[in-house]
Design a protein around this motif. Sequence first.
Motif, PDB file in Angstrom:
ATOM      1  N   ARG A 183       0.821  -1.203   0.000  1.00 33.55           N
ATOM      2  CA  ARG A 183       0.000   0.000   0.000  1.00 33.55           C
ATOM      3  C   ARG A 183       0.859   1.259   0.000  1.00 33.55           C
ATOM      4  O   ARG A 183       1.839   1.371   0.711  1.00 33.55           O
ATOM      5  CB  ARG A 183      -0.897  -0.035   1.245  1.00 33.55           C
ATOM      6  N   ASP A 184       0.481   2.233  -0.832  1.00 34.50           N
ATOM      7  CA  ASP A 184       1.176   3.514  -0.883  1.00 34.50           C
ATOM      8  C   ASP A 184       0.471   4.595  -0.061  1.00 34.50           C
ATOM      9  O   ASP A 184       1.127   5.375   0.628  1.00 34.50           O
ATOM     10  CB  ASP A 184       1.308   3.988  -2.340  1.00 34.50           C
ATOM     11  N   VAL A 185      -0.872   4.660  -0.145  1.00 37.84           N
ATOM     12  CA  VAL A 185      -1.619   5.749   0.490  1.00 37.84           C
ATOM     13  C   VAL A 185      -2.876   5.193   1.140  1.00 37.84           C
ATOM     14  O   VAL A 185      -3.598   4.400   0.524  1.00 37.84           O
ATOM     15  CB  VAL A 185      -2.024   6.825  -0.554  1.00 37.84           C
ATOM     16  N   PHE A 186      -3.134   5.606   2.386  1.00 31.06           N
ATOM     17  CA  PHE A 186      -4.452   5.418   2.989  1.00 31.06           C
ATOM     18  C   PHE A 186      -5.296   6.638   2.643  1.00 31.06           C
ATOM     19  O   PHE A 186      -4.875   7.778   2.862  1.00 31.06           O
ATOM     20  CB  PHE A 186      -4.353   5.268   4.507  1.00 31.06           C
ATOM     21  N   LEU A 187      -6.499   6.401   2.143  1.00 32.42           N
ATOM     22  CA  LEU A 187      -7.312   7.499   1.620  1.00 32.42           C
ATOM     23  C   LEU A 187      -8.173   8.183   2.664  1.00 32.42           C
ATOM     24  O   LEU A 187      -8.489   9.368   2.508  1.00 32.42           O
ATOM     25  CB  LEU A 187      -8.225   6.981   0.498  1.00 32.42           C
ATOM     26  N   ASP A 188      -8.577   7.477   3.701  1.00 30.70           N
ATOM     27  CA  ASP A 188      -9.694   8.014   4.492  1.00 30.70           C
ATOM     28  C   ASP A 188      -9.606   7.729   5.984  1.00 30.70           C
ATOM     29  O   ASP A 188     -10.630   7.522   6.627  1.00 30.70           O
ATOM     30  CB  ASP A 188     -11.016   7.479   3.939  1.00 30.70           C
ATOM     31  N   HIS A 189      -8.404   7.720   6.567  1.00 31.60           N
ATOM     32  CA  HIS A 189      -8.362   7.522   8.016  1.00 31.60           C
ATOM     33  C   HIS A 189      -8.864   8.752   8.768  1.00 31.60           C
ATOM     34  O   HIS A 189      -9.078   8.693   9.981  1.00 31.60           O
ATOM     35  CB  HIS A 189      -6.977   7.093   8.508  1.00 31.60           C
ATOM     36  N   THR A 192     -13.311  13.073   6.200  1.00 32.94           N
ATOM     37  CA  THR A 192     -13.838  14.325   5.665  1.00 32.94           C
ATOM     38  C   THR A 192     -13.508  14.363   4.187  1.00 32.94           C
ATOM     39  O   THR A 192     -12.523  13.767   3.732  1.00 32.94           O
ATOM     40  CB  THR A 192     -13.212  15.554   6.347  1.00 32.94           C
ATOM     41  N   GLU A 193     -14.326  15.074   3.425  1.00 36.38           N
ATOM     42  CA  GLU A 193     -14.083  15.180   1.987  1.00 36.38           C
ATOM     43  C   GLU A 193     -12.748  15.838   1.712  1.00 36.38           C
ATOM     44  O   GLU A 193     -12.025  15.441   0.784  1.00 36.38           O
ATOM     45  CB  GLU A 193     -15.209  15.964   1.318  1.00 36.38           C
ATOM     46  N   GLU A 194     -12.384  16.826   2.521  1.00 38.78           N
ATOM     47  CA  GLU A 194     -11.118  17.539   2.311  1.00 38.78           C
ATOM     48  C   GLU A 194      -9.934  16.591   2.489  1.00 38.78           C
ATOM     49  O   GLU A 194      -8.987  16.621   1.693  1.00 38.78           O
ATOM     50  CB  GLU A 194     -11.011  18.713   3.286  1.00 38.78           C
ATOM     51  N   PHE A 195      -9.999  15.753   3.512  1.00 40.60           N
ATOM     52  CA  PHE A 195      -8.891  14.827   3.746  1.00 40.60           C
ATOM     53  C   PHE A 195      -8.819  13.776   2.650  1.00 40.60           C
ATOM     54  O   PHE A 195      -7.728  13.477   2.136  1.00 40.60           O
ATOM     55  CB  PHE A 195      -9.040  14.148   5.110  1.00 40.60           C
ATOM     56  N   LYS A 221     -19.319   6.464   3.841  1.00 42.46           N
ATOM     57  CA  LYS A 221     -20.120   7.244   2.905  1.00 42.46           C
ATOM     58  C   LYS A 221     -19.291   8.340   2.246  1.00 42.46           C
ATOM     59  O   LYS A 221     -19.399   8.571   1.032  1.00 42.46           O
ATOM     60  CB  LYS A 221     -21.331   7.856   3.609  1.00 42.46           C
ATOM     61  N   VAL A 222     -18.455   9.038   3.007  1.00 37.85           N
ATOM     62  CA  VAL A 222     -17.664  10.125   2.433  1.00 37.85           C
ATOM     63  C   VAL A 222     -16.719   9.599   1.363  1.00 37.85           C
ATOM     64  O   VAL A 222     -16.498  10.254   0.332  1.00 37.85           O
ATOM     65  CB  VAL A 222     -16.900  10.894   3.533  1.00 37.85           C
ATOM     66  N   THR A 223     -16.175   8.417   1.569  1.00 39.23           N
ATOM     67  CA  THR A 223     -15.260   7.818   0.585  1.00 39.23           C
ATOM     68  C   THR A 223     -16.008   7.420  -0.678  1.00 39.23           C
ATOM     69  O   THR A 223     -15.562   7.695  -1.796  1.00 39.23           O
ATOM     70  CB  THR A 223     -14.556   6.595   1.191  1.00 39.23           C
ATOM     71  N   VAL A 224     -17.143   6.753  -0.510  1.00 41.95           N
ATOM     72  CA  VAL A 224     -17.913   6.310  -1.673  1.00 41.95           C
ATOM     73  C   VAL A 224     -18.434   7.509  -2.449  1.00 41.95           C
ATOM     74  O   VAL A 224     -18.401   7.530  -3.687  1.00 41.95           O
ATOM     75  CB  VAL A 224     -19.055   5.367  -1.246  1.00 41.95           C
ATOM     76  N   ASP A 225     -18.917   8.522  -1.735  1.00 42.49           N
ATOM     77  CA  ASP A 225     -19.355   9.750  -2.412  1.00 42.49           C
ATOM     78  C   ASP A 225     -18.230  10.331  -3.254  1.00 42.49           C
ATOM     79  O   ASP A 225     -18.430  10.751  -4.407  1.00 42.49           O
ATOM     80  CB  ASP A 225     -19.806  10.797  -1.391  1.00 42.49           C
ATOM     81  N   TYR A 226     -17.039  10.373  -2.676  1.00 38.46           N
ATOM     82  CA  TYR A 226     -15.888  10.962  -3.377  1.00 38.46           C
ATOM     83  C   TYR A 226     -15.534  10.140  -4.614  1.00 38.46           C
ATOM     84  O   TYR A 226     -15.312  10.699  -5.700  1.00 38.46           O
ATOM     85  CB  TYR A 226     -14.689  11.054  -2.434  1.00 38.46           C
ATOM     86  N   LEU A 227     -15.474   8.827  -4.463  1.00 32.31           N
ATOM     87  CA  LEU A 227     -15.101   7.983  -5.594  1.00 32.31           C
ATOM     88  C   LEU A 227     -16.136   8.050  -6.709  1.00 32.31           C
ATOM     89  O   LEU A 227     -15.783   8.084  -7.895  1.00 32.31           O
ATOM     90  CB  LEU A 227     -14.902   6.540  -5.132  1.00 32.31           C
TER      91      LEU A 227
END
Length: 276
Positions: A183-189, A192-195, A221-227
Amino acid sequence: MLRLSLLIGALLAPILAMAGTHPASASTGQVPPTIAIIIDDMGHNRHEGERLIALEQPITLAFLPYRRFTTMLAKQAHRNNKEIMLHAPMANTRNFDLGAGGLTSEMGRHDTISTLRRALQSIPHVRGVNNHMGSRLTQMMEPMEWVMSELYRYPLYFVDSRTIASSVASDVAEAYQIPTLTRDVFLDHEQTEEFVDRQFQRLIQMARQNGSAIGIGHPHKVTVDYLEKHLPQLDQQGIAVATVSGLWALRNNNREMFAEGEKRAIAPALANNASQ
């Protein structure tokens, strides 16, 4: 404009066909910067899981074993050309509960292998494994050798989620000649949408610099919304999306992970007879 996530499928058609994808035909050309996105902790949340499965892009879904919606969602995901992983719960330094199928640091070889084997058998269409938590266990050489000795038997890759910098998991997997990525990046620990946006842009930048990169997110939800919003925009940015096995192929000159007949299939009978 031809979608780059489909273009990369055409360039890697023999490999991606093995991954259960169905790439469209496209003209050959230079492979664009490519990301793979793994969504961990699948199996708890049916609604967000179904939203992720409905995404057009070939994301990879990592399922916890024995959760309420794991079997149903994994079968549905496979029908929608998503790649399936076992998200194997492993002991962590903060003693968080692992739930069913957890690999603890107190287990011996037999219990570690039999628990892992049953978890693998419980995930339909499983193609790979990554660790859920694991900040304790992935530092421990002997348990990692037990884990990899079992994974070596099957046509599976391993992704080190890298929940701690001192993990030896990927090194041991490589020693066992298991196709391995990290893994290179964790997206959502931070949820928030900004993070999520900041981490997603970091993932894209790493792919531009290195050719490819792997991000891990969760069915928040914030992750799925973003994707849902941002994955369709990647074509215009010159970024492709691939499954984990497709990304491995990119990094290994389109080589197939396994020769035909090289590994045994994961079958229910194997789950009842752990190695001694």
